[in-house]
Design a protein around this motif. Structure first.
Motif, PDB file in Angstrom:
ATOM      1  N   ALA A 194       0.812  -1.217   0.000  1.00 46.85           N
ATOM      2  CA  ALA A 194       0.000   0.000   0.000  1.00 46.85           C
ATOM      3  C   ALA A 194       0.841   1.261   0.000  1.00 46.85           C
ATOM      4  N   TYR A 195       1.950   1.233   0.709  1.00 45.98           N
ATOM      5  CA  TYR A 195       2.721   2.456   0.921  1.00 45.98           C
ATOM      6  C   TYR A 195       3.206   3.065  -0.395  1.00 45.98           C
ATOM      7  N   TYR A 196       3.757   2.251  -1.262  1.00 49.17           N
ATOM      8  CA  TYR A 196       4.341   2.800  -2.485  1.00 49.17           C
ATOM      9  C   TYR A 196       3.269   3.342  -3.431  1.00 49.17           C
ATOM     10  N   LEU A 197       2.146   2.664  -3.515  1.00 46.77           N
ATOM     11  CA  LEU A 197       1.056   3.182  -4.338  1.00 46.77           C
ATOM     12  C   LEU A 197       0.454   4.433  -3.711  1.00 46.77           C
ATOM     13  N   LEU A 198       0.400   4.456  -2.381  1.00 48.02           N
ATOM     14  CA  LEU A 198      -0.130   5.624  -1.682  1.00 48.02           C
ATOM     15  C   LEU A 198       0.728   6.857  -1.947  1.00 48.02           C
ATOM     16  N   LYS A 199       2.030   6.676  -2.013  1.00 51.62           N
ATOM     17  CA  LYS A 199       2.916   7.805  -2.299  1.00 51.62           C
ATOM     18  C   LYS A 199       2.614   8.400  -3.671  1.00 51.62           C
ATOM     19  N   ASP A 200       2.352   7.544  -4.635  1.00 55.58           N
ATOM     20  CA  ASP A 200       2.021   8.025  -5.976  1.00 55.58           C
ATOM     21  C   ASP A 200       0.687   8.773  -5.974  1.00 55.58           C
ATOM     22  N   ILE A 201      -0.289   8.236  -5.250  1.00 56.61           N
ATOM     23  CA  ILE A 201      -1.599   8.875  -5.175  1.00 56.61           C
ATOM     24  C   ILE A 201      -1.488  10.230  -4.481  1.00 56.61           C
ATOM     25  N   ALA A 202      -0.720  10.281  -3.396  1.00 51.80           N
ATOM     26  CA  ALA A 202      -0.549  11.538  -2.660  1.00 51.80           C
ATOM     27  C   ALA A 202       0.115  12.597  -3.535  1.00 51.80           C
ATOM     28  N   ALA A 203       1.137  12.198  -4.270  1.00 51.80           N
ATOM     29  CA  ALA A 203       1.825  13.145  -5.150  1.00 51.80           C
ATOM     30  C   ALA A 203       0.889  13.643  -6.248  1.00 51.80           C
ATOM     31  N   LYS A 204       0.091  12.758  -6.782  1.00 50.81           N
ATOM     32  CA  LYS A 204      -0.859  13.103  -7.846  1.00 50.81           C
ATOM     33  C   LYS A 204      -1.841  14.175  -7.396  1.00 50.81           C
ATOM     34  N   HIS A 205      -2.263  14.107  -6.133  1.00 51.43           N
ATOM     35  CA  HIS A 205      -3.286  15.021  -5.634  1.00 51.43           C
ATOM     36  C   HIS A 205      -2.721  16.080  -4.682  1.00 51.43           C
ATOM     37  N   GLU A 206      -1.391  16.172  -4.622  1.00 52.21           N
ATOM     38  CA  GLU A 206      -0.725  17.134  -3.743  1.00 52.21           C
ATOM     39  C   GLU A 206      -1.201  16.991  -2.303  1.00 52.21           C
ATOM     40  N   ALA A 207      -1.302  15.761  -1.858  1.00 57.07           N
ATOM     41  CA  ALA A 207      -1.711  15.454  -0.486  1.00 57.07           C
ATOM     42  C   ALA A 207      -0.489  15.074   0.338  1.00 57.07           C
ATOM     43  N   SER A 208      -0.557  15.347   1.616  1.00 55.48           N
ATOM     44  CA  SER A 208       0.522  14.950   2.511  1.00 55.48           C
ATOM     45  C   SER A 208       0.201  13.607   3.150  1.00 55.48           C
ATOM     46  N   ILE A 209       1.253  12.859   3.482  1.00 58.79           N
ATOM     47  CA  ILE A 209       1.103  11.573   4.155  1.00 58.79           C
ATOM     48  C   ILE A 209       1.602  11.704   5.582  1.00 58.79           C
ATOM     49  N   GLU A 210       0.790  11.262   6.521  1.00 59.93           N
ATOM     50  CA  GLU A 210       1.174  11.235   7.928  1.00 59.93           C
ATOM     51  C   GLU A 210       1.209   9.786   8.388  1.00 59.93           C
ATOM     52  N   ILE A 211       2.318   9.374   8.963  1.00 57.98           N
ATOM     53  CA  ILE A 211       2.496   8.003   9.421  1.00 57.98           C
ATOM     54  C   ILE A 211       2.183   7.918  10.911  1.00 57.98           C
ATOM     55  N   THR A 212       1.249   7.047  11.264  1.00 57.90           N
ATOM     56  CA  THR A 212       0.938   6.795  12.665  1.00 57.90           C
ATOM     57  C   THR A 212       1.324   5.362  12.995  1.00 57.90           C
ATOM     58  N   PRO A 213       2.453   5.166  13.697  1.00 58.96           N
ATOM     59  CA  PRO A 213       2.879   3.809  14.034  1.00 58.96           C
ATOM     60  C   PRO A 213       2.037   3.222  15.158  1.00 58.96           C
TER      61      PRO A 213
END
Length: 205
Positions: A20-39
């Motif tokens: 999920a992480y690598y595809l999520l990075k592409d989606i976030a970049a596409k929509h200019e969204a930030s990713i926040e990681i909650t461990p």
């Protein structure tokens, strides 16, 4: 313009978190969204919710785990994730790695995911062995000894416990869980199969 954010509820032990992480990075970049990681600690989450890893939960259901592997193979082929391989220690105890994430800020968490995910899920590094993890941390620019020492700090341990408790209180029961906020409040999504829905939501926001 409202900032779009994607919160990823994350544990290194989940193979699906890798996918999920690598595809999520592409989606976030596409929509200019930030990713926040909650461990969080997935084993603790399972205990709190009564959930269990799919290969255990579905072990008595004839054909279900075999089909799950077929779907995983299809997902890998579709997205060209051919470097992935099952970690020989899976399912491993991820508590130390999760505490490592809790000991740093969000940007450093992203750096750690970029370094540790391929080490664990491509190179087969023993995720439970500090001596094996330390060179990966050092290569990523961290003081490995200092960072690993922080995993024993009561404050860091508490962060992981609190994150796990709060994630369950919000409705999370497994990994990967996402909370996507386009300015109208966060919506929850579960599983790598929901990435298309996340893409659609961000496109509307």
């Amino acid at each position: 313009m409202m900032t779009k954010t994607i919160e990823l509820i994350f544990d290194f032990v989940s193979p699906n978190a890798y996918f999920a992480y690598y595809l999520l990075k592409d989606i976030a970049a596409k929509h200019e969204a930030s990713i926040e990681i909650t461990p969080v600690f997935l084993a603790g989450m399972h205990k709190l919710t009564g959930n269990a890893p799919p290969f255990i939960r579905d072990g008595e259901v004839k054909g279900k785990n075999e089909y799950a592997m077929l779907e995983m193979t299809r997902f890998i082929a579709k997205h060209g994730m051919t470097k992935w391989k099952m970690n020989p220690k899976f399912p491993f105890n991820s508590v130390t790695l999760q505490r490592v994430l809790c000991a740093v800020g969000n940007e450093e968490r992203i750096t750690l995911l970029d370094s540790l995910l391929p080490a664990i899920w491509e190179d087969g590094v023993d995720a439970t062995d500090a001596a094996a993890i330390a060179p990966v941390l050092a290569k990523a620019g961290f003081d490995a000894a200092n960072l690993l020492a922080k995993t024993q700090a009561p404050s860091v341990k508490q962060i992981l416990m609190d994150n796990t408790d709060k994630a369950v209180e919000r409705g999370a029961f497994g990994i990967p869980t996402f909370y996507v906020d386009t300015g109208e409040g966060a919506e929850m999504f579960f599983g790598k199969e929901r990435l298309g829905q996340i893409d659609d939501l961000l496109a509307q926001g």
